[in-house]
Structure formats: structure tokens, C-alpha cells
Scaffold this motif. Structure first.
Motif, short mmCIF file in Angstrom:
data_model
loop_
_atom_site.label_atom_id
_atom_site.label_comp_id
_atom_site.label_asym_id
_atom_site.label_seq_id
_atom_site.Cartn_x
_atom_site.Cartn_y
_atom_site.Cartn_z
N LEU A 190 41.47 32.49 -15.68
CA LEU A 190 42.77 31.89 -15.37
C LEU A 190 43.60 32.81 -14.48
O LEU A 190 44.25 32.34 -13.53
CB LEU A 190 43.52 31.59 -16.67
CG LEU A 190 44.70 30.62 -16.57
CD1 LEU A 190 44.21 29.23 -16.19
CD2 LEU A 190 45.46 30.56 -17.89
N GLU A 191 43.56 34.11 -14.78
CA GLU A 191 44.31 35.07 -13.96
C GLU A 191 43.79 35.07 -12.53
O GLU A 191 44.57 35.10 -11.56
CB GLU A 191 44.19 36.48 -14.57
CG GLU A 191 44.93 37.55 -13.79
CD GLU A 191 44.76 38.93 -14.41
OE1 GLU A 191 44.85 39.91 -13.65
OE2 GLU A 191 44.54 39.01 -15.63
N ASN A 192 42.48 35.05 -12.38
CA ASN A 192 41.89 35.05 -11.04
C ASN A 192 42.26 33.78 -10.28
O ASN A 192 42.60 33.82 -9.09
CB ASN A 192 40.37 35.16 -11.15
CG ASN A 192 39.71 35.34 -9.80
OD1 ASN A 192 39.98 36.30 -9.08
ND2 ASN A 192 38.85 34.41 -9.44
N ASP A 193 42.22 32.64 -10.99
CA ASP A 193 42.59 31.37 -10.34
C ASP A 193 44.07 31.34 -9.98
O ASP A 193 44.45 30.81 -8.93
CB ASP A 193 42.26 30.20 -11.27
CG ASP A 193 40.77 29.98 -11.44
OD1 ASP A 193 39.99 30.58 -10.66
OD2 ASP A 193 40.38 29.24 -12.36
N LEU A 194 44.90 31.93 -10.86
CA LEU A 194 46.34 31.92 -10.63
C LEU A 194 46.70 32.70 -9.37
O LEU A 194 47.62 32.34 -8.64
CB LEU A 194 47.08 32.48 -11.84
CG LEU A 194 48.61 32.42 -11.82
CD1 LEU A 194 49.09 30.98 -11.67
CD2 LEU A 194 49.18 33.05 -13.09
N LYS A 195 45.96 33.79 -9.11
CA LYS A 195 46.23 34.61 -7.93
C LYS A 195 46.08 33.80 -6.65
O LYS A 195 46.78 34.06 -5.67
CB LYS A 195 45.29 35.82 -7.91
CG LYS A 195 45.59 36.86 -8.97
CD LYS A 195 44.59 38.00 -8.94
CE LYS A 195 44.90 39.03 -10.02
NZ LYS A 195 43.91 40.13 -10.04
N GLY A 196 45.15 32.83 -6.66
CA GLY A 196 44.95 32.04 -5.45
C GLY A 196 45.67 30.72 -5.44
O GLY A 196 45.57 29.97 -4.46
N SER A 197 46.42 30.42 -6.51
CA SER A 197 47.03 29.10 -6.64
C SER A 197 48.08 28.82 -5.55
O SER A 197 48.21 27.69 -5.08
CB SER A 197 47.66 28.94 -8.03
OG SER A 197 48.69 29.90 -8.23
N LEU A 198 48.83 29.86 -5.14
CA LEU A 198 49.84 29.65 -4.11
C LEU A 198 49.20 29.39 -2.75
O LEU A 198 49.58 28.45 -2.04
CB LEU A 198 50.77 30.86 -4.04
CG LEU A 198 51.89 30.93 -5.09
CD1 LEU A 198 52.61 32.27 -5.00
CD2 LEU A 198 52.88 29.79 -4.89
N ASP A 199 48.23 30.23 -2.39
CA ASP A 199 47.56 30.06 -1.10
C ASP A 199 46.84 28.71 -1.02
O ASP A 199 46.76 28.11 0.06
CB ASP A 199 46.57 31.20 -0.86
CG ASP A 199 47.28 32.53 -0.66
OD1 ASP A 199 48.46 32.51 -0.27
OD2 ASP A 199 46.65 33.58 -0.89
N LEU A 200 46.31 28.26 -2.14
CA LEU A 200 45.57 27.00 -2.16
C LEU A 200 46.49 25.80 -2.40
O LEU A 200 46.01 24.67 -2.52
CB LEU A 200 44.49 27.05 -3.25
CG LEU A 200 43.39 28.10 -3.04
CD1 LEU A 200 42.46 28.16 -4.24
CD2 LEU A 200 42.60 27.81 -1.77
N GLN A 201 47.80 26.06 -2.49
CA GLN A 201 48.80 25.01 -2.65
C GLN A 201 48.52 24.14 -3.89
O GLN A 201 48.61 22.92 -3.84
CB GLN A 201 48.86 24.14 -1.38
CG GLN A 201 49.27 24.92 -0.15
CD GLN A 201 49.38 24.06 1.09
OE1 GLN A 201 48.89 22.94 1.14
NE2 GLN A 201 50.03 24.58 2.12
N GLN A 202 48.20 24.83 -4.99
CA GLN A 202 47.91 24.13 -6.24
C GLN A 202 49.15 23.97 -7.12
O GLN A 202 49.13 23.20 -8.08
CB GLN A 202 46.81 24.86 -7.02
CG GLN A 202 45.47 24.87 -6.31
CD GLN A 202 44.45 25.75 -7.02
OE1 GLN A 202 44.78 26.48 -7.95
NE2 GLN A 202 43.20 25.69 -6.57
N LEU A 203 50.21 24.72 -6.82
CA LEU A 203 51.43 24.62 -7.62
C LEU A 203 52.28 23.45 -7.12
O LEU A 203 52.41 23.25 -5.91
CB LEU A 203 52.23 25.91 -7.56
CG LEU A 203 51.55 27.15 -8.15
CD1 LEU A 203 52.44 28.37 -7.99
CD2 LEU A 203 51.18 26.93 -9.60
N VAL A 204 52.84 22.72 -8.05
CA VAL A 204 53.70 21.59 -7.71
C VAL A 204 54.94 21.65 -8.59
O VAL A 204 54.94 22.28 -9.66
CB VAL A 204 52.98 20.23 -7.90
CG1 VAL A 204 51.80 20.11 -6.97
CG2 VAL A 204 52.54 20.06 -9.36
#
Length: 606
Positions: free
Chosen positions: A346-360
């Protein structure tokens, strides 16, 4: 031929060793070492030693012990020659150095400071000089001349100026914590890897976390916080064996490596000793500071995963101890392994969540209770994970705070919420304009440039400052009351509105409300949920909060309003605003625009 002409590195090294050999023969010493100072308080390992190998196996180590700490530094700065005829007479302040010198077979020693100009640059340690010899001033001067010749040789070679100040300093900074002098995470993991590869003894890693350390720093100041950590380290040392190794992994975490576990020492026993050692308050600059701590324990595993995972296991156990354990001690077990792997993923995925535009962002409407008209929305972050689906903040906000990801995440939320509200104000004009509420974490508001960040976001998005409400939880507000006042004043000067979130969650001190420049408080949903039935006592609390807030010209928002009965009761108590499932669930942007259209048609926009 001059020194400058003959300054090849190997020639300089040979001449330096010759000088050290002369010092050894003149003093009758068994061994002489030259150490460099790599910070204001710490020496690196010996740069030069004569003789280069131990005399007897088991007596002297290949790496002589570095004398550390303020006692030694004071001696070197105050005295040109220090002679200690018996190391057993060393004070308790340097008891660890005394014990280590004994193990090296050192019985007496003399110290000569090495100065580069007026700056203390190192020391010459003379082991076991000729016993009974009384050094007169002439003999001391001869030794100092030899040391000064060493300094001149090293200056010619650039050793002091370049190697010591640059390479050695950078090496030290990359391996040690500057404040406590402890090894950092990198060096601790390297040490752990060496122990792991020996494959012969059971060991464990203890991770001790100081709870709310950043809040203590904010309340008492950074200097007091670091002084506190040094005192914590001293107590931790007192509860350990001399062979146990400790390190500072980050600002508020200390790790301990316990070897020789077959000697009857177990991690839980040591953990209890550590917590007992920290149980009494620390007295610093007139402050009595009580420290709360948790300990996670991980034992060596034969599984073929990186040795760093032992530290991660201890971290997971410590987190569980802090959250779930009454004893504040938790041993990592297989039941936690799944949580470890899940957290790492989850931590690893969270690090890329902004660049991948996964946050809404989803937006929950806020209404005026008297008229039921819409005045704005609270922005709530969601994570649209490609495999896990929509993840609510409860599952990742704490992780983001622990890893520091809350800073970029929080900034994105602030900017996106302001941008979107600026668009909606154009699409749905009304008077007064719609507002947006954004939650701010403790770590965000502690940034020195936080006010500047807010001003920049408002300028870039075109949102009027009066349309932005920053929500800060009551717990953060109370912990930071003194230090936060100036930050809040600056935000108010920008024209931003300030709200205290989760009011009434156990930290409440109604008296501090008139000392802070806040516009409104949000009554915690737990009071609202208990407004009727068995928890009817909440009604009196809510009434008291609303009355006091109004006397201070502070508005009140009730969150978590889920029923008509709750709505009507709060309205009767003259609560101004409400949000909750009774009004609407949080909505994505498309749903907000449909909601807005329906509200506009019904005349329910303020």
C-alpha cells in the motif's frame, strides 16, 4: 627538496607515521593513534596508528576506540597535554569509554590535541606511556612540536582541509545522526546485515517509538526536543548491556540490536526495561516532560527476504503496540506478516498515486439549518486504486502521515479543492459565493512556508480567500496552541476562514477558544449521534458548546447529522450549519453538479 615538492600521498603518509612512531618511542607508549574530528562532538576512526597491528591477539583491536562526548572535548580544548595514569580513575560520565579501553588492554593514556589554526581538528591518543614518568614542560613541548609537524604535513597534503572537512564529514553525516551521535538507519541496516550473514546466533531488533514527538517539538521548540531525545538515548543505554547496539532510525524512532539471545535475554524483558527507564519525567529547561513510548520487537527469521524486513517487522509491531496494546509492547508474529506485506504494498502504491492521478475528491454538502440552503462543501479525498477499488481515507491517511506523504497529498487536495470550487463559483453564481472546506494535517501546518503555500494556491486558482475554510482538528489545535497562534493569525490576514474540526473529542478546553482566531467549530459526530436516547446527556454538552461559541462570536457546524430528529434538535439549539447523510452523502464532481442543478431549481442555494 621542500615538503611541497615531496607531497605525494604515500610520501606524506610515511612521514606522518614516522612522526607518530617518534611520539611512541619518546613516550614509551605501546601504541599511538591519530583521530580526526568530523563534527563538533565526534571523532572518526583512527586515520593513522603505530604500530599498525595489535601486539597480542585478543588484547588490542585493529580499530582503536574513538573517544566521544563532551568530557573528552573539553579536556582537549582546555589542556595542551592530558595524562591519565590509571583509566580506572576516569569519571562515571565516560564509563562506556573506560570499559572499552579496558577491553583493548589500555591501562593509562595521554592525549594531545590537534589544532588546525584555532579549530580543534583531532587528537593524538598515546596508549600506556612509560609508567611513573613525570612529563616536564620541555618534554610536553617536544611532543606538541611533533604533533604540530603532523599538522603541517597533513595541511600540505590537504588531508585536514579536504579529507577531514569534506569526505569525512560527508561520510559521517550519511551514517550518523548529528544530534545524538547514534548510527542512522543506513548504518544500522548495514550492521544488521553483517550479523545476519554470520548465521550463527539468534538476535532481535527492538524499535522504540516516541509518541507525538513532533508535537513535543512544536510545543517546547526544536532545541528542547533534540535535548529530550539525547536524554532518552542516555536512559535507553542505561537499560541495555554494553554489547547491545542502538541507532536512531528517524526523528522519533530508536532501534536496538540484541545479540547473544541464548544467554537468557529476551526482547520482551528488555522492552519492559526500556519503558520503565522512560517512565519518569524529563526535566529540561524548567519543563517537566513525560514521554510515552511503544516498542515493537522482531526476531531473526530464516526466510530468504531482505534483512531490512526485520526492521520493517519491528516497525509494524510498534505501530500495533501503539494502537492496540495496553502494555505498549508487541512482538511481530505471522498474524502480522500479512499486515506488513499489505502495508508495504500500500505504501509503495501510495507513493505513485499522485503521479498516476489515482486520487480524487468527493464533496459533502453543508447547509444552513434555518433555511436548509446550500452554502458549500467539505472536500474529502478518496483513492481510486486500480486493484482495490475506492479506498477511504481511514485506510491510507495515517500511513501517509507516518511516511511523510501527507505533505504532497495534502497540498494536492488543497489545490484541487480550490480549483474545483473556483470553477463551480462561475457555474453556479450566488451571494454569498459557495465555500469549500479542506482538512489540514499537523505536519502541513508545521511547515514554515505553509501560509505562503495557501496564498499561492489561492492566487493560482483564482478562488477568493473568504471562500476557503481550513479545518484543523481540535487535538492538533490544543497541542500547538502557543506556536500555532501566529500561523492562524497569518492565515486570517489572508482572509481564509479557520475551523476547529472534531470539537469535543476529549481534548476540549473551552477557555482557549477566545485566544485563537477561529471562525467556527465543528461538533464531533459522536455527540450528534447521542443527541437522543441513552446518550441524551450529549444534548447538554452540545447546548453548552453552542452557547459559549455564540458568546465568543464563533459559529457552529454539526457534522454527522443523519436523521430528521437530530436535524430538528440542533436547529432548536440554534446550531447554524449541518452536514451529514441526512443532507447528502459525499458526491463526486459529476454528482455535485447534478445536485447543484436540482438545488438551484428548488431555490435551495444560499
Amino acid at each position: 627538496m621542500t615538503l611541497q615538492d615531496s607531497s605525494q600521498p604515500w610520501q606524506i603518509d610515511t612521514m606522518v607515521v614516522d612522526c607518530i612512531r617518534v611520539i611512541a618511542r619518546f613516550s614509551g607508549a605501546s601504541r599511538v593513534h591519530l583521530f580526526f574530528l568530523v563534527s563538533e562532538r565526534s571523532f572518526r576512526r583512527a586515520r593513522y596508528t603505530w604500530p599498525n597491528l595489535p601486539k597480542k591477539t585478543g588484547q588490542l583491536g585493529a580499530e582503536p576506540h574513538c573517544l566521544q562526548g563532551p568530557w573528552w572535548l573539553a579536556k582537549l580544548r582546555q589542556e595542551s597535554f592530558t595524562y591519565i595514569s590509571d583509566i580506572n580513575h576516569l569519571p562515571e560520565e565516560v564509563v562506556e569509554d573506560r570499559n572499552t579501553l579496558r577491553k583493548e588492554g589500555v591501562r593509562s593514556l595521554a592525549l594531545l590535541p590537534v589544532f588546525d589554526g584555532k579549530r580543534l581538528a583531532g587528537l593524538v591518543r598515546i596508549d600506556d606511556p612509560l609508567p611513573g614518568r613525570q612529563y616536564n614542560q620541555t618534554e610536553r613541548d617536544l611532543l606538541l612540536i611533533a604533533v604540530q609537524l603532523v599538522v603541517e604535513l597533513l595541511r600540505v597534503s590537504g588531508d585536514i582541509a579536504a579529507l577531514n572537512r569534506d569526505h569525512s564529514h560527508l561520510t559521517y553525516e550519511s551514517m550518523y545522526d548529528r544530534s545524538t551521535g547514534l548510527p542512522n538507519r543506513r548504518l544500522f541496516v548495514d550492521r544488521l546485515r553483517l550479523v545476519y550473514e554470520r548465521d550463527q546466533r539468534l538476535f532481535s531488533v527492538l524499535l522504540l517509538g516516541i509518541e507525538n514527538y513532533h508535537l513535543l517539538q512544536e510545543r517546547y521548540g526544536h532545541g528542547v526536543g533534540e535535548h529530550l531525545m539525547r536524554m532518552v538515548v542516555a536512559r535507553v543505554r542505561s537499560a541495555l548491556r554494553t554489547t547491545d547496539e542502538i541507532a536512531r532510525l528517524d526523528e522519533q524512532q530508536i532501534s536496538v540490536l540484541l545479540e547473544d539471545m541464548l544467554e537468557g535475554v529476551d526482547g520482551e524483558t528488555v522492552a519492559r526495561r526500556l519503558l520503565e527507564a522512560l517512565s519518569q519525567p524529563f526535566d529540561i529547561d524548567g519543563h517537566s516532560i513525560l514521554v510515552n513510548a511503544s516498542v515493537g520487537i522482531a526476531y531473526r527469521s530464516e526466510d530468504a527476504y531482505p534483512v531490512e524486513s526485520v526492521v520493517r517487522e519491528a516497525e509494524i509491531a510498534m505501530t500495533q503496540a501503539r494502537q492496540l496494546s495496553n502494555s505498549k509492547i508487541m512482538v511481530f508474529n505471522e498474524g502480522l506478516r500479512g499486515k506488513l506485506l499489505d502495508r508495504m504494498e500500500l505504501e509503495n502504491d501510495l507513493k505513485g498515486s499522485l503521479d498516476l492521478q489515482q486520487l480524487v475528491l468527493h464533496y459533502q454538502p453543508i447547509i444552513v439549518m434555518e433555511t436548509n440552503k446550500l452554502i458549500g462543501f467539505e472536500a474529502l479525498v478518496r483513492w481510486q486504486h486500480p486493484q482495490r477499488g475506492l479506498i477511504w481515507p481511514l485506510e491510507f491517511i495515517t500511513l501517509s502521515e507516518e511516511t511523510g506523504l501527507i505533505l504532497p497529498l495534502g497540498h494536492w487536495v488543497l489545490r484541487e479543492a480550490c480549483r474545483q470550487m473556483s470553477v463551480w463559483q462561475v457555474m453556479y453564481p450566488c451571494q454569498p459565493p459557495l465555500v469549500v472546506s479542506v482538512n489540514i494535517s499537523a505536519r502541513q501546518i508545521q511547515q514554515r512556508d505553509f501560509c505562503a503555500q495557501v496564498a499561492t494556491v489561492l492566487k493560482d486558482t483564482g478562488l477568493p480567500p473568504s471562500s476557503l475554510r481550513l479545518e484543523i482538528t481540535e487535538s492538533v489545535m490544543v497541542e500547538h496552541t502557543g506556536a500555532m497562534a501566529s500561523v492562524l493569525d497569518q492565515l486570517r490576514c489572508l482572509g481564509v476562514q479557520l475551523y476547529i474540526d472534531d470539537f469535543g473529542t476529549g481534548y476540549s478546553s473551552l477557555g482557549y477558544l477566545d485566544s485563537l482566531p477561529v471562525n467556527a467549530i465543528k461538533i464531533d459526530r459522536r455527540f450528534v449521534n447521542n443527541i437522543k436516547g441513552a446518550g441524551r446527556s450529549s444534548l447538554g454538552v452540545i447546548q453548552a458548546i453552542i452557547q459559549l461559541a455564540h458568546e465568543l462570536n464563533i459559529e457552529v457546524v454539526a457534522e454527522g447529522v443523519e436523521t430528521l430528529e437530530q436535524h430538528d434538535e440542533l436547529k432548536r439549539l440554534h446550531c447554524e450549519f449541518a452536514q451529514g447523510y441526512y443532507v447528502s452523502h459525499p458526491l463526486d464532481t459529476g454528482a455535485v453538479e447534478r445536485y447543484m442543478t436540482s438545488q438551484s431549481l428548488a431555490g435551495a442555494v444560499a
